[in-house]
Design an enzyme around this catalytic site. Structure first.
Site, short mmCIF file in Angstrom:
data_model
loop_
_atom_site.label_atom_id
_atom_site.label_comp_id
_atom_site.label_asym_id
_atom_site.label_seq_id
_atom_site.Cartn_x
_atom_site.Cartn_y
_atom_site.Cartn_z
N HIS A 100 42.93 43.19 38.21
CA HIS A 100 43.58 43.22 36.21
C HIS A 100 43.50 41.40 35.47
CE1 HIS A 100 45.16 45.11 33.32
NE2 HIS A 100 46.59 45.81 33.92
N HIS A 142 32.53 44.12 30.58
CA HIS A 142 33.48 44.45 30.88
C HIS A 142 33.53 46.07 30.96
CE1 HIS A 142 37.67 46.04 28.54
NE2 HIS A 142 38.69 45.30 28.63
N ASP A 170 39.46 36.78 29.09
CA ASP A 170 39.41 35.97 29.88
C ASP A 170 38.78 35.05 29.62
OD1 ASP A 170 41.85 36.90 30.90
OD2 ASP A 170 40.91 38.91 32.05
#
Ligand code: CMC
Length: 432
Positions: free
Chosen positions: A270, A309, A365
């Site tokens: 996560h 994703h 990220d």
């Protein structure tokens, strides 16, 4: 949003019976399948969905995502506009209250959040009791959970005024707890909040102030941090939000529920991917090594971290904004040499058939770790920054949960795979 009511006809091939199941908002109610039975003595049909891959657990008006189109909106406002024109506390108000504040509402909100940044001295004392090398996320999770003991009235979740003050306290105190966890690992004294500063500036002061009378934050860094908080503020039913809702469904106080969310965010699947991106970039080292690395990814040896994703099958809108924030931060800190490798890697991947075919684009990220590293945060702090940003989202979702009449205590079914009706043999006989 338009609601379409229709129905689904289901034929049970075991019995030949047919059932009419209503479709609402593109979903069927799992409970409606309960009427489908082999006979009166068997349980009704249920769905099996580990990880909630195709199950809606709530109705929510907080955040909208269209992963195919790369759209993210908080309360209907596009993330791009909020990141450019708003600030974190205004976005927090929007998420929690559902609407943008008037001038008076905004001033009040900022005043209250600023006023509540201090924590009880005993919180400081128990944080100092952690081991010298305690992970800051563990410290944050424990301290937020412990706040429920300082505010026992928080258990009264049916009182709207009481809910509001706990929400204000949590948004206000999260940077204090996060910064103290950071100072703890460095063996430095904890710095008290400076309420003359903005939310992000005060956080920087608590992180970096040493002997100077007043910390003088660089406004460009403060702005970049504020933007990063906005980008992380909510992301609909992700793992940590689901944890907050699941624990909150027992009607426990919000500190305990958010503490569970922090636990979920702590996990590498996560909150931890940006750290993995940094490790990967460091390993690649230079632009000339990228083709060989990409070949390895395509051969299935490893993944290109920071790409792909579950929801976004297009450029993650947050990644675009972060890329821009990188420029602002590097103007102050000097360019992180890994940026060149990251940009080249992105360019090559976006032109490569493997990534194009699978709709793999940079996610939030891919660049955020580079910024955090330039700001001299150790990797363990990356998730703490994420948690501070996500707090208003968790609380907005918690507020929605406790006011939603359709919600029940979260209690999934299971498919039992163990033994049945064994005869217990006492230890003395088994071991004889
Ligand atoms: N590099 C190489 N191949 C990939 C990658 C990647 N990063 N991501 C997916 N694929 C391939 C995967 O091998 C599969 O190929 P094939 O069809 O040939 O088997 C296909 O793309 C579909 O992948 P998946 O694993 O079924 O997709 P998923 O939706 O279950 O996984 C993901 C999503 C984010 C876990 C995955 O893309 C991944 O591991 N990315 C790298 C880790 C990462 O950056 N995580 C941060 C996510 S954003 C944080 C947040 O929003 O909370």
């Amino acid at each position: 949003m338009q609601s379409v009511t229709d129905s689904l006809t289901v034929r049970d091939n075991r019995t030949g019976a047919e059932y009419e199941i209503p479709i609402t908002d593109g979903t069927i109610k799992a409970a409606d399948l309960g009427q489908i039975k082999l006979n009166d003595d068997t349980p009704g049909l249920a769905t099996y969905d580990p990880g909630f891959v195709n199950t809606a657990s709530c109705r929510s008006s907080v955040t909208y995502i269209d992963g195919e189109a790369g759209i993210l909106e908080y309360r209907g406002y596009p993330i791009e506009q909020l990141a450019e024109k708003s600030n974190f506390l205004e976005v927090a108000y929007l998420l929690v209250h559902g609407d943008l504040p008037s001038k008076e509402q905004y001033d009040n909100w900022v005043h209250h959040i600023t006023y509540h940044t201090f924590v009880h001295e005993n919180v400081k004392a128990f944080m100092q009791g952690f081991r010298y090398d305690a992970h800051p996320m563990g410290m944050l999770m424990a301290s937020v959970g412990a706040l429920s003991t300082f505010y026992p009235e928080a258990a009264n979740i049916s009182d709207p005024d009481n809910r509001q003050i706990q929400i204000i306290r949590m948004i206000a105190k999260m940077p204090t707890l996060g910064a103290w966890a950071f100072r703890h690992a460095q063996g430095k004294p904890y710095v008290y909040p400076d309420n003359d500063l903005s939310y992000a500036e005060n956080f920087m002061s608590m992180l970096f102030k040493m002997s100077e009378v007043k910390y003088d934050p660089d406004p460009r860094i403060a702005k970049a941090l504020d933007t990063l908080f906005i980008l992380h503020a909510d992301h609909e039913q992700n793992c940590s939000t689901n944890a907050v809702r699941s624990v909150g469904s027992s009607q426990v106080d919000p500190y305990s529920a958010v503490s569970a969310g922090i636990g979920a965010l702590f996990g590498p699947l996560h909150g931890g991917a940006n750290e993995a991106v940094l490790k990967m970039l460091r390993r690649i080292g230079s632009k000339s090594e990228i083709p060989a690395f990409i070949e390895g990814v395509k051969a299935g040896n490893e993944r290109l971290m920071g790409f792909g994703h579950r929801v976004y099958k297009n450029y993650d809108p947050r990644a675009k904004i972060i890329k821009k924030a990188c420029d602002d931060v590097f103007e102050v800190t000097g360019v992180n040499p890994l940026l060149e490798v990251a940009q080249e890697l992105e360019k090559i991947a976006l032109e490569d058939e493997y990534f194009v075919k699978r709709k793999l684009y940079p996610n939030v990220d891919f660049y955020s770790g580079l910024i955090y590293e330039a700001l001299e945060f150790p990797p363990e702090m990356f998730t703490v920054l994420f948690a501070i940003g996500r707090t208003p989202g968790w609380l907005a979702q918690w507020l929605e949960l406790v006011q939603d009449k359709e919600q029940k205590i979260a209690r999934p079914k299971q498919i039992y795979t163990g033994e049945r009706k064994l005869d217990f043999v006492p230890a003395a006989e088994r071991w004889a």
